[in-house]
Write a protein that holds these residues in place. Sequence first.
Motif, short mmCIF file in Angstrom:
data_model
loop_
_atom_site.label_atom_id
_atom_site.label_comp_id
_atom_site.label_asym_id
_atom_site.label_seq_id
_atom_site.Cartn_x
_atom_site.Cartn_y
_atom_site.Cartn_z
N ALA A 1 0.84 -1.20 0.00
CA ALA A 1 0.00 0.00 0.00
C ALA A 1 0.87 1.25 0.00
O ALA A 1 0.54 2.25 -0.66
N SER A 2 2.00 1.21 0.71
CA SER A 2 2.86 2.40 0.79
C SER A 2 3.57 2.69 -0.53
O SER A 2 4.09 3.79 -0.71
N GLU A 3 3.59 1.74 -1.46
CA GLU A 3 4.19 1.99 -2.78
C GLU A 3 3.37 2.97 -3.61
O GLU A 3 3.91 3.65 -4.48
N THR A 4 2.06 3.03 -3.36
CA THR A 4 1.20 3.89 -4.18
C THR A 4 0.47 4.96 -3.38
O THR A 4 -0.16 5.83 -3.98
N LEU A 5 0.55 4.92 -2.05
CA LEU A 5 -0.17 5.90 -1.22
C LEU A 5 0.81 6.62 -0.30
O LEU A 5 1.73 6.00 0.23
N ASP A 6 0.58 7.91 -0.10
CA ASP A 6 1.38 8.70 0.83
C ASP A 6 0.59 8.95 2.11
O ASP A 6 -0.64 8.95 2.10
N GLY A 7 1.30 9.19 3.18
CA GLY A 7 0.66 9.61 4.42
C GLY A 7 -0.03 8.51 5.20
O GLY A 7 -0.94 8.79 5.99
N LEU A 8 0.40 7.25 5.01
CA LEU A 8 -0.20 6.17 5.80
C LEU A 8 0.04 6.45 7.28
O LEU A 8 1.15 6.78 7.67
N GLY A 9 -1.01 6.32 8.08
CA GLY A 9 -0.87 6.68 9.48
C GLY A 9 -1.21 5.60 10.47
O GLY A 9 -0.69 5.58 11.58
N TRP A 10 -2.08 4.69 10.11
CA TRP A 10 -2.48 3.65 11.05
C TRP A 10 -3.09 2.48 10.31
O TRP A 10 -3.45 2.58 9.14
N PHE A 11 -3.21 1.34 11.01
CA PHE A 11 -3.91 0.19 10.45
C PHE A 11 -4.68 -0.51 11.55
O PHE A 11 -4.40 -0.36 12.73
N GLU A 12 -5.68 -1.26 11.12
CA GLU A 12 -6.51 -2.05 12.02
C GLU A 12 -6.67 -3.43 11.39
O GLU A 12 -7.00 -3.53 10.21
N VAL A 13 -6.42 -4.48 12.15
CA VAL A 13 -6.65 -5.84 11.65
C VAL A 13 -8.14 -6.11 11.79
O VAL A 13 -8.69 -6.10 12.88
N LYS A 14 -8.78 -6.31 10.65
CA LYS A 14 -10.23 -6.52 10.64
C LYS A 14 -10.57 -8.00 10.69
O LYS A 14 -11.53 -8.40 11.34
N GLU A 15 -9.78 -8.82 10.00
CA GLU A 15 -10.09 -10.24 9.92
C GLU A 15 -8.81 -11.03 9.70
O GLU A 15 -7.90 -10.58 9.00
N THR A 16 -8.73 -12.19 10.31
CA THR A 16 -7.59 -13.09 10.13
C THR A 16 -8.14 -14.45 9.74
O THR A 16 -9.09 -14.95 10.35
N ARG A 17 -7.55 -15.04 8.72
CA ARG A 17 -7.96 -16.38 8.30
C ARG A 17 -6.77 -17.09 7.69
O ARG A 17 -5.72 -16.50 7.50
#
Length: 69
Positions: free
Chosen positions: A30-46
Amino acid sequence: MSNHVYKIIEVVGSSPTSIEDAIQSAIARASETLDGLGWFEVKETRGHITDGKVAHYQVTLRIGFTLQD
């Protein structure tokens, strides 16, 4: 202080190694095409099971970033 507007996207990372590696690969891509990444949330794990063992992990993430002015 200026006002900020944020965008949230959803991505899925995968890895045969670990959940953490799946998260890292999703954020790195995601950081290859987007600037300003600030946080993440794990929504689902499988994962995928082969011969009674974990063969692959998949993690769905919500990633937030600041929209540029």
